[in-house]
Design an enzyme around this catalytic site. Structure first.
Site, mmCIF file in Angstrom:
data_model
loop_
_atom_site.group_PDB
_atom_site.id
_atom_site.type_symbol
_atom_site.label_atom_id
_atom_site.label_comp_id
_atom_site.label_asym_id
_atom_site.label_seq_id
_atom_site.Cartn_x
_atom_site.Cartn_y
_atom_site.Cartn_z
ATOM 1 N N GLY A 215 0.811 -1.419 0.027
ATOM 2 C CA GLY A 215 0.088 -0.114 -0.034
ATOM 3 C C GLY A 215 0.979 1.143 0.062
ATOM 4 N N SER A 216 0.433 2.243 0.561
ATOM 5 C CA SER A 216 0.890 3.586 0.633
ATOM 6 C C SER A 216 2.443 3.591 1.141
ATOM 7 C CB SER A 216 0.135 4.539 1.301
ATOM 8 O OG SER A 216 -1.203 4.747 0.581
ATOM 9 N N THR A 217 2.791 2.645 2.224
ATOM 10 C CA THR A 217 4.267 2.691 2.490
ATOM 11 C C THR A 217 5.103 2.529 1.647
ATOM 12 O OG1 THR A 217 4.215 0.164 2.996
ATOM 13 C CG2 THR A 217 3.552 1.711 4.843
#
Lengths: 492, 464
Positions: A215-217
């Site tokens: 995801g956004s990590t």
């Protein structure tokens, strides 16, 4: 008659020679194969004839041995079994070994030639060596904080000392007690069956053996690629990105959870986690630079051993521009282990230098003398010093004024990145909440701890799941426990 | 063949002496006594070693056990010294050592509770009985040639003994035991000696007829088939005995009788053709048994693929376990009491006792043991070479052949050289009938060797 008797005697001699030659075959030439045959119970008997060596966390053994009075004399016992199971694995008289119990088995069982003080002497006397002990790099306080933070929810935590690569915590939840598998008999078989049939997969070491869409990590990696490739030079300049963003060559439009992403700067887009900006950024950077950057952080590495093998974190090396865009926000086929994402945070916190993560500090023989020691080894330079500094600015903004404020620790500098990874067909699956971060004590120029947390909580309502809300507090607890500990002498 | 044995000192005959006395003969009884004492000591040492390795202390009854064995061995020696003073001095010590070592092994195996009830005390009783019978045979039998007179009585008894188990229940698939009053005996074991006596007597009496009469087949230089009148009786008895054993599923003993018969026929007639016929017949028999008898078929399968059951997920079979044990022993062995014979399970004290020798004493110990058997066999053959009467020659060769074939078949079986055939390792394996029989065999060999080495009476008989 005499001649016939002599011939009979000669025949007897020939038969004797046949027996002797055959005995040499069975007892010398084939002996090695027999000794290595897993069906040869002698291996197990010899292995469990003496107490097994210990696995230590700090100065305390988390394993023990107990005399069963059976044919396989000593069975393994575990202190805080579920807490340390993702580190120790199990040593079962029925099902073999896993994780450290497996990779350090020769040393723990006393069969490793590393333990022999005089080479070949053992071959002559056939005495068994006394087993050695394995001293892990695990920090008991960090491990406990992570385990308590997950509180039984499905998920995992990996924590690293960025400067050395020492693994400080490795937690997988729900866990199991390896003591249940230690012995033999129907009880053990039933437990094995139950644990394997459990849909929650308690024996899966999620911290190193399970990959999740990051995801956004993953935007940390995308930002690093953009800075390293020169696609972005000014973090505060507008990025000329629309909201919604249409994936190149498709009719699919990407939107954001939050507001303010239209033409946002990289700084703001990172702080509030804009999908549109980073998807476009990834597409602009291009496949080659994205893949190179991800691999510099450790992706696509199948050879990483800590020493238990770590599952490969994946970024595809052949993708269309739309797929690169999706990959750049941690979707499409991009997956990562929690340890991998902790390595990303660690490299940023460590000025761009990525150290090889390791779990075994040293192994000692029965007398306590060090047989082997693991030292810090550089794995890659993930990004330049300058890029690392700018990535730190981005990550620290997330915690001070972005989606990750739940991770802030008074008196310490914390950088982080939240993630909410959607997955499943049509993104209908329960999303995973991610948080990766590092923490630096005041005055220090390098981070003292880096953490990755993932929570896959099927029970929670979807709206409650977010990296900042669910995962960041766990990361904070782990970082606090490491920062609170007195500085350790290296290798101590 | 001269009657002079190789043990005689080199002749220092005065030149040109016409009537010289026979050279003085060494009786070698002192050698026998010291070797027997050494055999007892080795056995006691082994007994102490087992205790030290497994319990950390010498067994409390080691002294008593040693004294008992020493007393029995001494009695046997005295009997030989009194009644067979010229006997081969190696026969008795080897038998004492093998029996003593067998007791040590069984005592050691008794320490594994999973291998069934204790067997060493019973084996000790049977050994005592065996040595007693040895003494009786040596004392009572003046001349082995007497036996030839009773050969028909003997063979009738043998057939009756072999037929008896048919009326008793089968044990482990074979009807070869008679169980009564807590004891079980295997009459086939005793029949071995009786049949060897019968074959030796019949063949020695009919040698000439067997070799030189009858029709010739396969051309003028081919095999000469004796007339049915000569070959008939011995063939009938042999077929009857083998048939009985097949009926009782004791294939090991039937194989032994077959081999014994072929060897004696060959030695008696000097015709190599008989060996060829014997080999052809045994090959045909083996193929037929392997194809028709599921029991034999599975043994052959095990022999060819000893580890097949592991691949099939059934765990190692008994032969695989035996091979693991031998492999674990390697060159020097684990040491007495420090192997894992309990893994072999059923028949560890009988058919598979050698696996324990291999595991705990290694290749070195196994070869030493085989050398003992080889020496015993060679001394038997040697007595056969040296003795003058044809019956004695065939008897000694027959008895030595029984020992050699048993050792080969069982050792080859448990080490996967040939298919496994249930048979007892002489003196070593648990089993009273076997121990007693083997002591009688040694007694007969002592008797034959005594007459072989005895100085020829005046005037000397002509050599055969």
């Amino acid at each position: 008659m005499t001649r016939c008797i002599r011939r009979c005697a000669a025949l007897g001699l020939a038969l004797l020679l046949a027996l002797a030659l055959n005995a040499v075959r069975v007892m010398v030439l084939d002996a090695g194969a027999a000794a290595a045959d897993p069906a040869n119970r002698r291996i197990a008997i010899a292995r469990y004839q003496h107490p097994r060596g210990g696995i230590l966390v700090g100065a305390a053994k988390v394993t023990g041995s107990q005399d069963t009075g059976g044919q396989l004399a000593y069975a393994r016992t575990y202190r805080d079994g579920p807490l340390y199971a993702p580190v120790t694995g199990f040593a079962s008289q029925t099902y073999g070994t896993s994780l450290l119990e497996g990779t350090e088995d020769g040393l723990l069982a006393g069969t490793s030639p590393r333990l022999a003080s005089v080479p070949l002497w053992k071959e002559i006397t056939r005495n068994r060596q006394r087993p050695g002990d394995v001293h892990t790099t695990i920090d008991a306080a960090a491990q406990k904080a992570a385990y308590a933070g997950l509180a039984g929810r499905r998920g995992a935590v990996a924590a690293i000392d960025p400067a050395t690569g020492r693994i400080l915590a490795l937690v997988s939840s729900p866990s199991y007690d390896p003591a249940l598998l230690a012995g033999t008999g129907p009880g053990v078989t039933a437990e094995w069956q139950r644990l394997n049939d459990d849909p929650a997969q308690p024996m899966l070491d999620r911290a190193i053996r399970q990959t999740y869409p990051p995801g956004s990590t993953f935007k940390v990696v995308t930002a690093a690629a953009a800075l390293e490739s020169g696609t972005v030079t000014d973090l505060l300049a507008p990025t000329d990105s629309p909201d919604p963003y249409q994936l190149p060559g498709t009719t699919v439009s990407l939107t954001n959870e939050g507001r303010g992403c239209d033409d946002a700067s990289v700084y703001d887009a990172f702080r509030i986690s804009c999908n549109t900006v980073f998807a476009k950024l990834g597409a602009d950077v291009g496949l080659t630079a994205m893949v190179r950057q991800a691999q510099a952080f450790g992706f696509n590495d199948t050879r990483l051993r800590i020493p238990p093998g770590v599952a490969k974190s994946n970024i595809d090396t052949a993708m269309g521009p739309d797929q690169v865009a999706l990959s750049s926000i941690g979707q499409f086929d991009t997956t990562a282990t929690p340890l991998q994402m902790a390595m990303v945070a660690a490299a940023v916190g460590n000025g761009g230098e990525l150290m090889t993560p390791y779990l075994v500090d040293r192994v000692t023989n029965h007398a306590g003398a060090v047989v082997a020691r693991t030292g810090p080894v550089r794995l890659h330079r993930a990004v330049s010093e300058g890029t690392a500094e700018r990535l730190q600015q981005l990550m620290e903004a997330v915690v001070s004024d972005g989606t990750g404020t739940n991770a802030a620790i008074p008196g310490a500098v914390v950088g982080g990145k939240t993630g909410t990874a959607q997955h499943g067909f049509g993104n209908k699956g329960t999303p995973y909440a991610w948080f990766i971060s590092y923490a630096r004590p005041p005055g220090a120029d390098r981070a003292a701890v880096a953490v990755a947390v993932v929570v896959e909580d099927a029970e929670a309502a979807r709206a409650d799941i977010s990296g900042g809300g669910t995962a960041a507090p766990i990361a904070k607890a782990v970082m606090r426990s490491v920062l609170a500990a007195p500085p350790r002498a290296f290798g101590g | 063949m001269s009657a002079t044995s190789a043990d005689a000192p080199p002749p220092q005959a005065p030149p040109a002496a016409v009537h010289r006395p026979a050279p003085p003969r060494s009786r070698r009884r002192g050698v026998e006594l010291s070797l027997t004492a050494a055999a007892v000591l080795v056995s006691v040492y082994g007994y102490a070693e087992v205790g030290l390795a497994t319990r950390g202390a010498v067994p409390g009854d080691a002294a008593g056990y040693g004294a008992g064995l020493a007393l029995l061995a001494l009695l046997a020696h005295l009997a030989v010294r009194a009644r067979a003073p010229y006997a081969d001095p190696l026969l008795l010590p080897i038998a004492v050592l093998l029996n003593g070592f067998g007791l040590v092994l069984i005592y050691r195996l008794d320490l594994e509770p999973s291998l069934g009830p204790r067997a060493a005390p019973t084996q000790l009783v049977w050994s005592t009985l065996g040595i007693t019978l040895f003494v009786l045979v040596v004392l009572a039998l003046d001349d082995h040639r007497v036996l030839a007179r009773y050969c028909y009585v003997g063979v009738t008894a043998a057939l009756a003994l072999m037929a008896a188990p048919i009326f008793f229940p089968a044990v482990n698939g074979a009807k070869i035991w008679i169980r009564a009053a807590g004891f079980s005996i295997q009459p086939g074991e005793f029949a071995k000696v009786l049949l060897a006596v019968f074959f030796a007597a019949y063949l020695s009496a009919n040698r000439a007829a067997l070799a030189y009469t009858g029709r010739r087949v396969f051309g003028p230089r081919g095999l000469q088939l004796p007339t049915g009148r000569v070959l008939g009786p011995v063939l009938a008895i042999w077929l009857l005995s083998v048939g009985l054993l097949v009926l009782e599923r004791d294939l090991g003993t039937s194989l032994l009788f077959f081999g014994l018969f072929v060897v004696l026929l060959y030695v008696a007639t000097g015709r190599t053709g008989w060996v060829a016929v014997g080999l052809l017949l045994s090959a045909a028999g083996a193929v037929a048994a392997g194809a028709l008898e599921p029991h034999v078929h599975s043994r052959v399968e095990d022999w060819l693929h000893p580890f097949a059951s592991i691949g099939a997920g059934l765990g190692p079979g008994q032969l695989a376990q035996s091979l693991f044990a031998f492999g674990n022993g390697a060159v020097l062995g684990t040491g007495l009491g420090q192997g894992h014979p309990e893994l072999i399970g059923f028949a560890t004290k009988s058919d598979f006792i050698l696996a324990t020798v291999g595991e705990e004493l290694g290749l070195a110990g196994l070869c030493a043991l085989l050398a003992l058997y080889a020496l015993l066999t060679a001394r038997g053959m040697r007595a056969g070479l040296a003795v003058r009467d044809p019956f004695g020659r065939l008897l000694a060769v027959g008895l030595a052949t029984i020992l050699a074939l048993q050792v080969f078949v069982i050792t080859g079986g448990v080490t996967d050289l040939i298919p496994l055939t249930g048979m007892a390792m002489p003196f070593l394996a648990q089993g009273g009938s076997s121990v007693v029989t083997n002591w009688i065999i040694v007694a007969l060999l002592v008797r034959v060797s005594d007459s072989a080495r005895r100085p020829p009476p005046e005037p000397p008989e002509d050599a055969p």
